[in-house]
Design a protein around this motif. Structure first.
Motif, PDB file in Angstrom:
ATOM      1  N   GLY A 170       0.812  -1.203   0.000  1.00 62.54           N
ATOM      2  CA  GLY A 170       0.000   0.000   0.000  1.00 62.54           C
ATOM      3  C   GLY A 170       0.850   1.260   0.000  1.00 62.54           C
ATOM      4  O   GLY A 170       2.078   1.214   0.159  1.00 62.54           O
ATOM      5  N   VAL A 171       0.180   2.368  -0.179  1.00 62.20           N
ATOM      6  CA  VAL A 171       0.818   3.674  -0.292  1.00 62.20           C
ATOM      7  C   VAL A 171       0.717   4.396   1.056  1.00 62.20           C
ATOM      8  O   VAL A 171      -0.382   4.724   1.503  1.00 62.20           O
ATOM      9  CB  VAL A 171       0.138   4.512  -1.395  1.00 62.20           C
ATOM     10  N   GLY A 172       1.871   4.635   1.664  1.00 57.48           N
ATOM     11  CA  GLY A 172       1.883   5.379   2.905  1.00 57.48           C
ATOM     12  C   GLY A 172       1.336   6.774   2.699  1.00 57.48           C
ATOM     13  O   GLY A 172       1.533   7.380   1.643  1.00 57.48           O
ATOM     14  N   ARG A 173       0.639   7.258   3.695  1.00 59.04           N
ATOM     15  CA  ARG A 173       0.091   8.609   3.591  1.00 59.04           C
ATOM     16  C   ARG A 173       0.019   9.228   4.980  1.00 59.04           C
ATOM     17  O   ARG A 173       0.160   8.544   6.001  1.00 59.04           O
ATOM     18  CB  ARG A 173      -1.300   8.576   2.965  1.00 59.04           C
ATOM     19  N   GLY A 174      -0.210  10.527   5.034  1.00 57.68           N
ATOM     20  CA  GLY A 174      -0.444  11.223   6.287  1.00 57.68           C
ATOM     21  C   GLY A 174      -1.933  11.207   6.602  1.00 57.68           C
ATOM     22  O   GLY A 174      -2.648  10.289   6.230  1.00 57.68           O
ATOM     23  N   LEU A 175      -2.381  12.247   7.238  1.00 57.05           N
ATOM     24  CA  LEU A 175      -3.806  12.306   7.595  1.00 57.05           C
ATOM     25  C   LEU A 175      -4.634  12.715   6.386  1.00 57.05           C
ATOM     26  O   LEU A 175      -4.131  13.233   5.395  1.00 57.05           O
ATOM     27  CB  LEU A 175      -4.015  13.291   8.739  1.00 57.05           C
ATOM     28  N   ASN A 176      -5.914  12.441   6.451  1.00 54.98           N
ATOM     29  CA  ASN A 176      -6.815  12.842   5.368  1.00 54.98           C
ATOM     30  C   ASN A 176      -6.761  14.337   5.129  1.00 54.98           C
ATOM     31  O   ASN A 176      -6.553  15.082   6.049  1.00 54.98           O
ATOM     32  CB  ASN A 176      -8.249  12.446   5.747  1.00 54.98           C
ATOM     33  N   PRO A 177      -6.981  14.776   3.894  1.00 52.64           N
ATOM     34  CA  PRO A 177      -7.341  14.029   2.690  1.00 52.64           C
ATOM     35  C   PRO A 177      -6.143  13.566   1.865  1.00 52.64           C
ATOM     36  O   PRO A 177      -6.336  13.127   0.732  1.00 52.64           O
ATOM     37  CB  PRO A 177      -8.163  15.052   1.896  1.00 52.64           C
ATOM     38  N   ASP A 178      -4.939  13.655   2.397  1.00 49.75           N
ATOM     39  CA  ASP A 178      -3.743  13.158   1.719  1.00 49.75           C
ATOM     40  C   ASP A 178      -3.903  11.682   1.364  1.00 49.75           C
ATOM     41  O   ASP A 178      -4.303  10.883   2.190  1.00 49.75           O
ATOM     42  CB  ASP A 178      -2.574  13.353   2.694  1.00 49.75           C
ATOM     43  N   THR A 179      -3.582  11.298   0.135  1.00 44.35           N
ATOM     44  CA  THR A 179      -3.630   9.871  -0.224  1.00 44.35           C
ATOM     45  C   THR A 179      -2.245   9.293  -0.472  1.00 44.35           C
ATOM     46  O   THR A 179      -2.132   8.118  -0.793  1.00 44.35           O
ATOM     47  CB  THR A 179      -4.471   9.632  -1.500  1.00 44.35           C
ATOM     48  N   GLY A 180      -1.204  10.120  -0.320  1.00 48.38           N
ATOM     49  CA  GLY A 180       0.153   9.648  -0.592  1.00 48.38           C
ATOM     50  C   GLY A 180       0.451   9.659  -2.081  1.00 48.38           C
ATOM     51  O   GLY A 180      -0.449   9.530  -2.906  1.00 48.38           O
ATOM     52  N   THR A 181       1.731   9.811  -2.415  1.00 47.32           N
ATOM     53  CA  THR A 181       2.094   9.841  -3.842  1.00 47.32           C
ATOM     54  C   THR A 181       2.520   8.470  -4.353  1.00 47.32           C
ATOM     55  O   THR A 181       2.508   8.221  -5.558  1.00 47.32           O
ATOM     56  CB  THR A 181       3.294  10.780  -4.079  1.00 47.32           C
ATOM     57  N   ALA A 192      -3.834  -9.783   9.009  1.00 49.92           N
ATOM     58  CA  ALA A 192      -4.414  -8.805   8.091  1.00 49.92           C
ATOM     59  C   ALA A 192      -5.097  -7.647   8.833  1.00 49.92           C
ATOM     60  O   ALA A 192      -6.101  -7.857   9.509  1.00 49.92           O
ATOM     61  CB  ALA A 192      -5.429  -9.501   7.195  1.00 49.92           C
ATOM     62  N   PRO A 193      -4.574  -6.418   8.684  1.00 48.45           N
ATOM     63  CA  PRO A 193      -5.211  -5.243   9.323  1.00 48.45           C
ATOM     64  C   PRO A 193      -6.341  -4.719   8.444  1.00 48.45           C
ATOM     65  O   PRO A 193      -6.214  -3.671   7.819  1.00 48.45           O
ATOM     66  CB  PRO A 193      -4.046  -4.256   9.463  1.00 48.45           C
ATOM     67  N   ARG A 194      -7.416  -5.464   8.426  1.00 47.50           N
ATOM     68  CA  ARG A 194      -8.496  -5.196   7.483  1.00 47.50           C
ATOM     69  C   ARG A 194      -9.183  -3.849   7.737  1.00 47.50           C
ATOM     70  O   ARG A 194      -9.886  -3.324   6.857  1.00 47.50           O
ATOM     71  CB  ARG A 194      -9.524  -6.334   7.521  1.00 47.50           C
ATOM     72  N   HIS A 195      -8.982  -3.282   8.937  1.00 49.85           N
ATOM     73  CA  HIS A 195      -9.541  -1.956   9.224  1.00 49.85           C
ATOM     74  C   HIS A 195      -8.908  -0.884   8.345  1.00 49.85           C
ATOM     75  O   HIS A 195      -9.426   0.223   8.253  1.00 49.85           O
ATOM     76  CB  HIS A 195      -9.380  -1.609  10.704  1.00 49.85           C
ATOM     77  N   LEU A 196      -7.779  -1.213   7.712  1.00 44.30           N
ATOM     78  CA  LEU A 196      -7.176  -0.253   6.779  1.00 44.30           C
ATOM     79  C   LEU A 196      -7.828  -0.309   5.394  1.00 44.30           C
ATOM     80  O   LEU A 196      -7.637   0.616   4.596  1.00 44.30           O
ATOM     81  CB  LEU A 196      -5.669  -0.512   6.650  1.00 44.30           C
ATOM     82  N   ASP A 197      -8.571  -1.382   5.113  1.00 38.75           N
ATOM     83  CA  ASP A 197      -9.247  -1.463   3.811  1.00 38.75           C
ATOM     84  C   ASP A 197     -10.102  -0.213   3.601  1.00 38.75           C
ATOM     85  O   ASP A 197     -10.777   0.251   4.523  1.00 38.75           O
ATOM     86  CB  ASP A 197     -10.190  -2.680   3.748  1.00 38.75           C
ATOM     87  N   ARG A 198     -10.106   0.284   2.389  1.00 38.37           N
ATOM     88  CA  ARG A 198     -10.906   1.455   2.002  1.00 38.37           C
ATOM     89  C   ARG A 198     -10.409   2.763   2.643  1.00 38.37           C
ATOM     90  O   ARG A 198     -11.074   3.789   2.558  1.00 38.37           O
ATOM     91  CB  ARG A 198     -12.394   1.266   2.335  1.00 38.37           C
ATOM     92  N   ASN A 199      -9.263   2.674   3.339  1.00 36.03           N
ATOM     93  CA  ASN A 199      -8.685   3.880   3.942  1.00 36.03           C
ATOM     94  C   ASN A 199      -7.323   4.230   3.355  1.00 36.03           C
ATOM     95  O   ASN A 199      -6.749   5.260   3.703  1.00 36.03           O
ATOM     96  CB  ASN A 199      -8.550   3.695   5.461  1.00 36.03           C
ATOM     97  N   ILE A 200      -6.809   3.362   2.521  1.00 32.17           N
ATOM     98  CA  ILE A 200      -5.481   3.531   1.942  1.00 32.17           C
ATOM     99  C   ILE A 200      -5.529   2.953   0.533  1.00 32.17           C
ATOM    100  O   ILE A 200      -6.285   2.012   0.277  1.00 32.17           O
ATOM    101  CB  ILE A 200      -4.411   2.794   2.776  1.00 32.17           C
ATOM    102  N   ALA A 201      -4.698   3.493  -0.338  1.00 25.46           N
ATOM    103  CA  ALA A 201      -4.593   2.929  -1.684  1.00 25.46           C
ATOM    104  C   ALA A 201      -3.672   1.715  -1.646  1.00 25.46           C
ATOM    105  O   ALA A 201      -2.469   1.847  -1.412  1.00 25.46           O
ATOM    106  CB  ALA A 201      -4.053   3.967  -2.662  1.00 25.46           C
ATOM    107  N   LEU A 202      -4.243   0.534  -1.854  1.00 25.61           N
ATOM    108  CA  LEU A 202      -3.419  -0.653  -2.052  1.00 25.61           C
ATOM    109  C   LEU A 202      -3.055  -0.720  -3.524  1.00 25.61           C
ATOM    110  O   LEU A 202      -3.894  -0.460  -4.398  1.00 25.61           O
ATOM    111  CB  LEU A 202      -4.161  -1.917  -1.602  1.00 25.61           C
ATOM    112  N   VAL A 203      -1.812  -1.085  -3.789  1.00 23.86           N
ATOM    113  CA  VAL A 203      -1.309  -1.002  -5.163  1.00 23.86           C
ATOM    114  C   VAL A 203      -0.683  -2.297  -5.669  1.00 23.86           C
ATOM    115  O   VAL A 203      -0.234  -2.364  -6.803  1.00 23.86           O
ATOM    116  CB  VAL A 203      -0.258   0.118  -5.298  1.00 23.86           C
TER     117      VAL A 203
END
Lengths: 297, 297
Positions: A170-181, A192-203
């Motif tokens: 996944g793409v590391g990011r800071g706080l919202n609304p940043d999505t990371g580059t 599996a930290p499934r609570h991160l699903d839909r909160n981070i861009a998996l690539v």
């Protein structure tokens, strides 16, 4: 069977492949199904989606990128790779039962041209257009979870997203609304930290050499950052397979998830019949059913 | 907030404890609930159930034993510990995304007296007598899964068993009907291999120092055994806290799972409101809800 007597947890009994033979008395174990899978059961990892990391200690990590799920972030990662952002970079964070993170060794280093500085929120995509084969077991996190093109996918029927299974990237990011580059990436090294699903861009997903990222000393600072830069694990070079000569390219294949053989493999994972098992689980969760990968075809 | 800008995955925003204050505007994050938990929210780990491993490199691992689930196997482990079986022993196997295993460095070493050579199949126990607080989310593996006395427990309503979460400790065994003596132990270092539930005697949980077992080079032989004994990680000494003087004993506490505060903590884990999160998961699985542990009270 000298070795077997020492073992705690045999994964499977590797019987000879049984394809073409009379129906076996016992169902095949998952590993037997994989070993016997014909060429048509596999899809090749495209060289333009195959990221190859050379670590400072000579280890190699192979990652398959998933542009179908996060196209802008993946395009950024391609641009960063071509621009040598990840070369002479480092693993800066290893947090036990969570993630290993790399790419941010020197925040002052100039990023290559052509990056989208603020990518869109590619945390989900439309489910339409993905042939998701639903797992026939409950997923506490999403009702229509399953596989699409060998990827683990959560879905509510309308939206779909990659799930935070072991080895997913996944793409590391800071706080919202940043999505990371995409300049800082991480992979899951624990449950599996499934609570991160839909909160981070998996690539993408680590498909080979995972231990080069998981078997590293945990950092002692908050969130597992290394206290001293000397503790960091160096990354020598990262390239796409498509940047290499054909002779140089490594090749990988991922099992197709839209075929009856994969359905049988999931069923076998859920109902282990190997001699070791007393009580088959009767179920398997998405992160215990990651599509098999094979090398070098 | 220099550090925060670099971070990919903040675990929680550590706001000051809010206990006794007016109801806060935002729900507490899981870590805030833990930080604010009163003394009555915790149970002490009994010294006779606290196994302390000193590794050859000076690291320490603390394991809480679970005699309520596997009394004969735990009694064997106690006898093995008192008989110094685990002293000058070693980690012999590390398999990525699966287990780290120790205790079988020298199969010829004589085992201490007083062991039950063929313990009963303590893979399940009666659910009656355990106050299981069911997780309010589906578990694909068992319908009545939840917590009892801070342990992660699978259950079908009649039988109950510990679940193979990250850090849980089990007894290595060969093929059925062997259940293992406890002389070889393993801990889970990846995504929960729940298919092992009810197939192996789980005997406890690593409650501190997990990285001394998880962050080790993976073995290159089949199933992650080290090819060369020189690669093994040495174990200097294993003792029960009850074998030490009171001054010498380490102390740990595990959060009680039969209290409203724990229910609130599970709810907070399922509905992350920290600034980092865009979409709360709405659920949490048993292995993402392991009871918090604190040290030194």
């Amino acid at each position: 069977m000298k070795r077997r007597r020492r073992l705690a947890l045999p994964l499977a009994l590797f019987a000879p492949g049984l394809i073409g033979a009379a129906p076996p008395a016992a169902p095949l174990a998952p590993a037997e199904i994989v070993a016997a899978a014909p060429a048509s059961a596999w899809r090749a990892v495209a060289p333009e989606n195959l990221l190859l990391m050379e670590m400072g200690d000579g280890r190699r990590v192979a990652i398959e990128l998933a542009p179908a799920f996060a196209p802008v972030h993946v395009a950024n990662i391609v641009a960063l790779t071509r621009g040598k952002w990840f070369d002479d970079n480092a693993v800066v964070r290893v947090q036990d039962n969570y993630v290993t993170q790399w790419g941010g060794a020197d925040p002052k280093r100039a990023k290559p041209a052509g990056l989208v500085a603020t990518p869109p929120e590619e945390y989900t995509r439309a489910a339409a257009g993905l042939a998701i084969r639903k797992l026939p077991f409950a997923d506490p996190y999403a009702p229509a979870t399953g596989h699409a093109e060998g990827w683990p996918v959560g879905s509510d029927g309308k939206l779909a997203w990659l799930t935070h299974c072991y080895g997913m990237v996944g793409v590391g990011r800071g706080l919202n609304p940043d999505t990371g580059t995409g300049a800082e990436l991480y992979t899951v090294i624990g449950h599996a930290p499934r609570h991160l699903d839909r909160n981070i861009a998996l690539v993408g997903r680590v498909i080979d050499g995972m231990e080069a990222l998981s078997a590293r000393p945990r950092g002692t600072e908050t969130l597992g950052f290394y206290a001293d830069p000397a503790q960091r694990v160096m990354i020598r070079r990262v390239r796409l397979a498509s940047m290499m000569s054909v002779a140089e390219q490594l090749r990988f294949q991922v099992m197709r998830s839209d075929i009856p053989l994969f359905t049988g493999w999931k069923r076998a994972r859920a109902n282990r019949q190997d001699d070791f098992f007393t009580r088959p689980a009767g179920a398997v969760d998405i992160c215990n059913a990651q599509a098999p990968v094979r090398k070098g075809r």
